[in-house]
Design a protein around this motif. Structure first.
Motif, PDB file in Angstrom:
ATOM      1  N   ARG A  91      49.820  44.302  26.003  1.00  0.00           N
ATOM      2  CA  ARG A  91      49.964  44.026  27.425  1.00  0.00           C
ATOM      3  C   ARG A  91      49.318  45.095  28.303  1.00  0.00           C
ATOM      4  O   ARG A  91      48.643  44.800  29.278  1.00  0.00           O
ATOM      5  CB  ARG A  91      51.447  43.952  27.770  1.00  0.00           C
ATOM      6  CG  ARG A  91      51.896  42.572  28.038  1.00  0.00           C
ATOM      7  CD  ARG A  91      53.391  42.521  28.115  1.00  0.00           C
ATOM      8  NE  ARG A  91      53.848  41.370  27.348  1.00  0.00           N
ATOM      9  CZ  ARG A  91      53.699  40.118  27.757  1.00  0.00           C
ATOM     10  NH1 ARG A  91      53.127  39.855  28.911  1.00  0.00           N
ATOM     11  NH2 ARG A  91      54.099  39.121  27.015  1.00  0.00           N
ATOM     12  N   GLY A  95      46.098  44.637  30.799  1.00  0.00           N
ATOM     13  CA  GLY A  95      46.085  44.969  32.223  1.00  0.00           C
ATOM     14  C   GLY A  95      44.894  45.842  32.574  1.00  0.00           C
ATOM     15  O   GLY A  95      44.186  45.595  33.554  1.00  0.00           O
ATOM     16  N   LYS A  96      44.653  46.834  31.740  1.00  0.00           N
ATOM     17  CA  LYS A  96      43.532  47.745  31.981  1.00  0.00           C
ATOM     18  C   LYS A  96      42.204  47.014  31.894  1.00  0.00           C
ATOM     19  O   LYS A  96      41.330  47.172  32.744  1.00  0.00           O
ATOM     20  CB  LYS A  96      43.537  48.854  30.923  1.00  0.00           C
ATOM     21  CG  LYS A  96      44.346  50.071  31.300  1.00  0.00           C
ATOM     22  CD  LYS A  96      44.030  51.176  30.312  1.00  0.00           C
ATOM     23  CE  LYS A  96      45.222  52.086  30.106  1.00  0.00           C
ATOM     24  NZ  LYS A  96      45.010  53.006  28.986  1.00  0.00           N
ATOM     25  N   SER A  98      41.578  43.907  32.285  1.00  0.00           N
ATOM     26  CA  SER A  98      41.404  42.964  33.397  1.00  0.00           C
ATOM     27  C   SER A  98      40.887  43.693  34.623  1.00  0.00           C
ATOM     28  O   SER A  98      40.128  43.144  35.422  1.00  0.00           O
ATOM     29  CB  SER A  98      42.730  42.291  33.734  1.00  0.00           C
ATOM     30  OG  SER A  98      43.274  41.701  32.589  1.00  0.00           O
ATOM     31  N   GLN A  99      41.345  44.935  34.795  1.00  0.00           N
ATOM     32  CA  GLN A  99      40.906  45.733  35.940  1.00  0.00           C
ATOM     33  C   GLN A  99      39.474  46.236  35.748  1.00  0.00           C
ATOM     34  O   GLN A  99      38.669  46.206  36.660  1.00  0.00           O
ATOM     35  CB  GLN A  99      41.813  46.956  36.120  1.00  0.00           C
ATOM     36  CG  GLN A  99      43.248  46.631  36.439  1.00  0.00           C
ATOM     37  CD  GLN A  99      43.451  46.217  37.888  1.00  0.00           C
ATOM     38  OE1 GLN A  99      42.596  46.465  38.722  1.00  0.00           O
ATOM     39  NE2 GLN A  99      44.557  45.583  38.172  1.00  0.00           N
ATOM     40  N   PRO A 102      35.920  42.569  34.839  1.00  0.00           N
ATOM     41  CA  PRO A 102      36.273  41.248  35.352  1.00  0.00           C
ATOM     42  C   PRO A 102      35.798  40.116  34.447  1.00  0.00           C
ATOM     43  O   PRO A 102      36.416  39.052  34.409  1.00  0.00           O
ATOM     44  CB  PRO A 102      35.589  41.192  36.713  1.00  0.00           C
ATOM     45  CG  PRO A 102      34.665  42.348  36.770  1.00  0.00           C
ATOM     46  CD  PRO A 102      35.166  43.360  35.814  1.00  0.00           C
ATOM     47  N   LEU A 105      38.553  38.494  31.970  1.00  0.00           N
ATOM     48  CA  LEU A 105      39.422  37.397  32.389  1.00  0.00           C
ATOM     49  C   LEU A 105      38.638  36.097  32.510  1.00  0.00           C
ATOM     50  O   LEU A 105      39.127  35.024  32.155  1.00  0.00           O
ATOM     51  CB  LEU A 105      40.088  37.705  33.730  1.00  0.00           C
ATOM     52  CG  LEU A 105      41.278  38.659  33.712  1.00  0.00           C
ATOM     53  CD1 LEU A 105      41.811  38.846  35.126  1.00  0.00           C
ATOM     54  CD2 LEU A 105      42.385  38.141  32.808  1.00  0.00           C
TER      55      LEU A 105
ATOM     56  N   MET B   1      40.267  57.275  38.997  1.00  0.00           N
ATOM     57  CA  MET B   1      40.967  56.907  37.766  1.00  0.00           C
ATOM     58  C   MET B   1      42.447  56.664  38.023  1.00  0.00           C
ATOM     59  O   MET B   1      43.039  55.725  37.563  1.00  0.00           O
ATOM     60  CB  MET B   1      40.809  58.022  36.714  1.00  0.00           C
ATOM     61  CG  MET B   1      39.571  57.840  35.852  1.00  0.00           C
ATOM     62  SD  MET B   1      39.637  56.275  34.937  1.00  0.00           S
ATOM     63  CE  MET B   1      37.959  55.766  34.956  1.00  0.00           C
ATOM     64  N   TRP B   4      43.024  53.202  39.691  1.00  0.00           N
ATOM     65  CA  TRP B   4      43.159  51.978  38.919  1.00  0.00           C
ATOM     66  C   TRP B   4      44.394  51.987  38.045  1.00  0.00           C
ATOM     67  O   TRP B   4      44.950  50.972  37.700  1.00  0.00           O
ATOM     68  CB  TRP B   4      41.897  51.597  38.144  1.00  0.00           C
ATOM     69  CG  TRP B   4      41.514  52.414  36.950  1.00  0.00           C
ATOM     70  CD1 TRP B   4      40.453  53.257  36.851  1.00  0.00           C
ATOM     71  CD2 TRP B   4      42.152  52.435  35.677  1.00  0.00           C
ATOM     72  NE1 TRP B   4      40.416  53.815  35.607  1.00  0.00           N
ATOM     73  CE2 TRP B   4      41.437  53.326  34.871  1.00  0.00           C
ATOM     74  CE3 TRP B   4      43.265  51.789  35.143  1.00  0.00           C
ATOM     75  CZ2 TRP B   4      41.783  53.604  33.559  1.00  0.00           C
ATOM     76  CZ3 TRP B   4      43.622  52.066  33.831  1.00  0.00           C
ATOM     77  CH2 TRP B   4      42.883  52.965  33.061  1.00  0.00           C
ATOM     78  N   LYS B   7      46.961  50.505  40.051  1.00  0.00           N
ATOM     79  CA  LYS B   7      46.726  49.063  40.132  1.00  0.00           C
ATOM     80  C   LYS B   7      47.125  48.374  38.831  1.00  0.00           C
ATOM     81  O   LYS B   7      47.705  47.304  38.845  1.00  0.00           O
ATOM     82  CB  LYS B   7      45.257  48.782  40.450  1.00  0.00           C
ATOM     83  CG  LYS B   7      45.008  48.645  41.939  1.00  0.00           C
ATOM     84  CD  LYS B   7      43.555  48.538  42.247  1.00  0.00           C
ATOM     85  CE  LYS B   7      43.071  47.092  42.231  1.00  0.00           C
ATOM     86  NZ  LYS B   7      41.646  47.010  42.545  1.00  0.00           N
ATOM     87  N   ALA B   8      46.824  49.044  37.702  1.00  0.00           N
ATOM     88  CA  ALA B   8      47.164  48.455  36.410  1.00  0.00           C
ATOM     89  C   ALA B   8      48.672  48.315  36.279  1.00  0.00           C
ATOM     90  O   ALA B   8      49.170  47.317  35.764  1.00  0.00           O
ATOM     91  CB  ALA B   8      46.605  49.304  35.276  1.00  0.00           C
ATOM     92  N   PHE B  11      49.770  45.415  38.302  1.00  0.00           N
ATOM     93  CA  PHE B  11      49.353  44.222  37.590  1.00  0.00           C
ATOM     94  C   PHE B  11      50.358  43.862  36.497  1.00  0.00           C
ATOM     95  O   PHE B  11      50.791  42.731  36.349  1.00  0.00           O
ATOM     96  CB  PHE B  11      47.965  44.485  36.991  1.00  0.00           C
ATOM     97  CG  PHE B  11      47.387  43.334  36.260  1.00  0.00           C
ATOM     98  CD1 PHE B  11      47.357  43.332  34.886  1.00  0.00           C
ATOM     99  CD2 PHE B  11      46.878  42.242  36.952  1.00  0.00           C
ATOM    100  CE1 PHE B  11      46.824  42.261  34.211  1.00  0.00           C
ATOM    101  CE2 PHE B  11      46.347  41.167  36.271  1.00  0.00           C
ATOM    102  CZ  PHE B  11      46.324  41.182  34.903  1.00  0.00           C
ATOM    103  N   LEU B  12      50.774  44.890  35.765  1.00  0.00           N
ATOM    104  CA  LEU B  12      51.715  44.646  34.677  1.00  0.00           C
ATOM    105  C   LEU B  12      53.076  44.216  35.208  1.00  0.00           C
ATOM    106  O   LEU B  12      53.741  43.389  34.620  1.00  0.00           O
ATOM    107  CB  LEU B  12      51.855  45.904  33.812  1.00  0.00           C
ATOM    108  CG  LEU B  12      50.617  46.148  32.961  1.00  0.00           C
ATOM    109  CD1 LEU B  12      50.631  47.551  32.396  1.00  0.00           C
ATOM    110  CD2 LEU B  12      50.553  45.124  31.830  1.00  0.00           C
ATOM    111  N   ASN B 122      36.763  40.814  40.031  1.00  0.00           N
ATOM    112  CA  ASN B 122      36.500  42.233  40.226  1.00  0.00           C
ATOM    113  C   ASN B 122      37.471  42.871  41.205  1.00  0.00           C
ATOM    114  O   ASN B 122      38.059  43.918  40.939  1.00  0.00           O
ATOM    115  CB  ASN B 122      35.068  42.374  40.764  1.00  0.00           C
ATOM    116  CG  ASN B 122      34.404  43.590  40.199  1.00  0.00           C
ATOM    117  OD1 ASN B 122      35.078  44.523  39.770  1.00  0.00           O
ATOM    118  ND2 ASN B 122      33.097  43.582  40.200  1.00  0.00           N
ATOM    119  N   PRO B 125      41.954  40.751  40.300  1.00  0.00           N
ATOM    120  CA  PRO B 125      42.139  40.124  38.987  1.00  0.00           C
ATOM    121  C   PRO B 125      43.356  39.198  38.921  1.00  0.00           C
ATOM    122  O   PRO B 125      43.374  38.261  38.145  1.00  0.00           O
ATOM    123  CB  PRO B 125      42.301  41.302  38.031  1.00  0.00           C
ATOM    124  CG  PRO B 125      42.326  42.530  38.843  1.00  0.00           C
ATOM    125  CD  PRO B 125      41.884  42.209  40.221  1.00  0.00           C
TER     126      PRO B 125
END
Lengths: 167, 154
Positions: A91, A95-96, A98-99, A102, A105, B1, B4, B7-8, B11-12, B122, B125
């Protein structure tokens, strides 16, 4: 960062011929995989029989349903080459990736839409074959017509619900 | 770094939520939209694919065989707000299998092609992820239906 760089950072595992990576119906550990080397076969249980669905070749992602839907494994995967080398995408890695890439996905989306299209085409094909078979086997009106009508209308209302958006 | 990474994590957090709480239309401001009027044809049966898929932001559309120009359009079903169609065009060049036209007085559609899908992936997501989730749910349904059909054969 591109997909290649993401893949290069994956945790690798190695399995041997005959090893079962995961079994159909088993609750997944939420990981999907990328095959770097070797060959795997996908098996699915159809009415009590194990049938080979297809092979997985190097460069393919698989097992994504488990991450996306948290559903039990939809099929079993077995190593058929002497050794198979896999990258594990859990998981967090998912997530990583997907970021970072692109296209990752988008690639998965493409695959899922293709599979949906194939599955829905097969359903339509089986239904059409059965309707044709039923029509040709029905010279004698043994079944009472009203009952028959009801059955066919049920069938069509069922089809209405399917979002067949393949155009 | 670090950016993101945050952001990750977000996202999770999102992905662990129930799929019902994620709405693809929360992300719709990232998709180009266009307003159509009654009877405008969006895709025409047999036409080569324009590699676009469509989201209905509001309005009702009718899907059917034939085309209004040939006066043989036959409605099969309706599509309404929240539904989307035409996704096969994103992945293959098959001609359109059916005609889709506007049924309500007006309808607003989100239009997505491969290029802007990758661009959106991009910057956002989650949008693509939601789309993916929707199709995975449909695939699971379709696969279990197929299994039932094959089981019935015995």
């Amino acid at each position: 960062m591109g997909l290649k760089e993401s893949l290069a950072k994956l945790t690798m595992i190695s399995i041997k011929r005959g090893d079962v990576l995961f079994r159909e119906g088993v609750q997944s550990n939420g990981a999907m995989f990328f095959l770097f080397e070797g060959q795997l076969d996908i098996y699915k249980n159809f009415d009590g029989k194990q049938a080979k669905v297809r092979s997985i070749l190097p460069g393919e992602f698989f097992g994504e349903m488990a991450i996306i839907n948290n559903s039990p494994r939809a099929a079993s995967v077995i190593a058929v080459s002497e050794v198979a080398k896999l990258g594990v995408i859990n998981r967090q890695t998912f997530g990583k990736m997907s970021q970072e890439s692109p296209e990752f996905l988008f690639l998965l989306l493409k695959r899922i839409i293709e599979r949906l299209f194939e599955t829905e085409s097969r359903i339509r094909q089986i239904r059409a074959e059965r309707e044709a078979a039923a029509a040709s086997e029905e010279p004698l009106p043994v079944v009472a017509p009203p009952e028959d009508d009801q059955e066919s209308s049920e069938e069509s209302s069922d089809e209405e619900e399917l979002p067949e958006l393949e155009d | 770094m670090v950016f993101w990474k945050t952001k990750a994590v977000q996202f999770l957090l999102f992905t662990s939520m129930s799929s019902n709480t994620i709405n693809i239309f929360d992300y719709v401001n990232t998709v180009p939209t266009k307003l159509f009027r009654k009877n405008e044809v969006i895709v025409r049966e047999g036409e080569p694919s324009n590699e676009k898929m469509y989201f209905i932001l509001n309005g009702t559309l009718k899907v059917g065989m034939g085309t209004p120009e040939q006066k043989n359009f036959q409605e099969v079903r309706k599509l309404t707000t929240g539904q989307f169609f035409g996704e096969i065009a994103l992945i293959s060049n098959r001609p359109r299998a059916m005609t889709v036209m506007i049924d309500s007085d007006k309808a607003q559609l989100g239009i997505l092609d491969k290029q802007n899908l990758i661009r959106i992936a991009n910057s956002n997501p989650m949008f693509v992820y939601c789309l993916l989730q929707t199709y995975v749910e449909r695939l699971i349904e379709a696969e279990s239906r197929l299994k039932e059909l094959i089981g019935e054969e015995k």
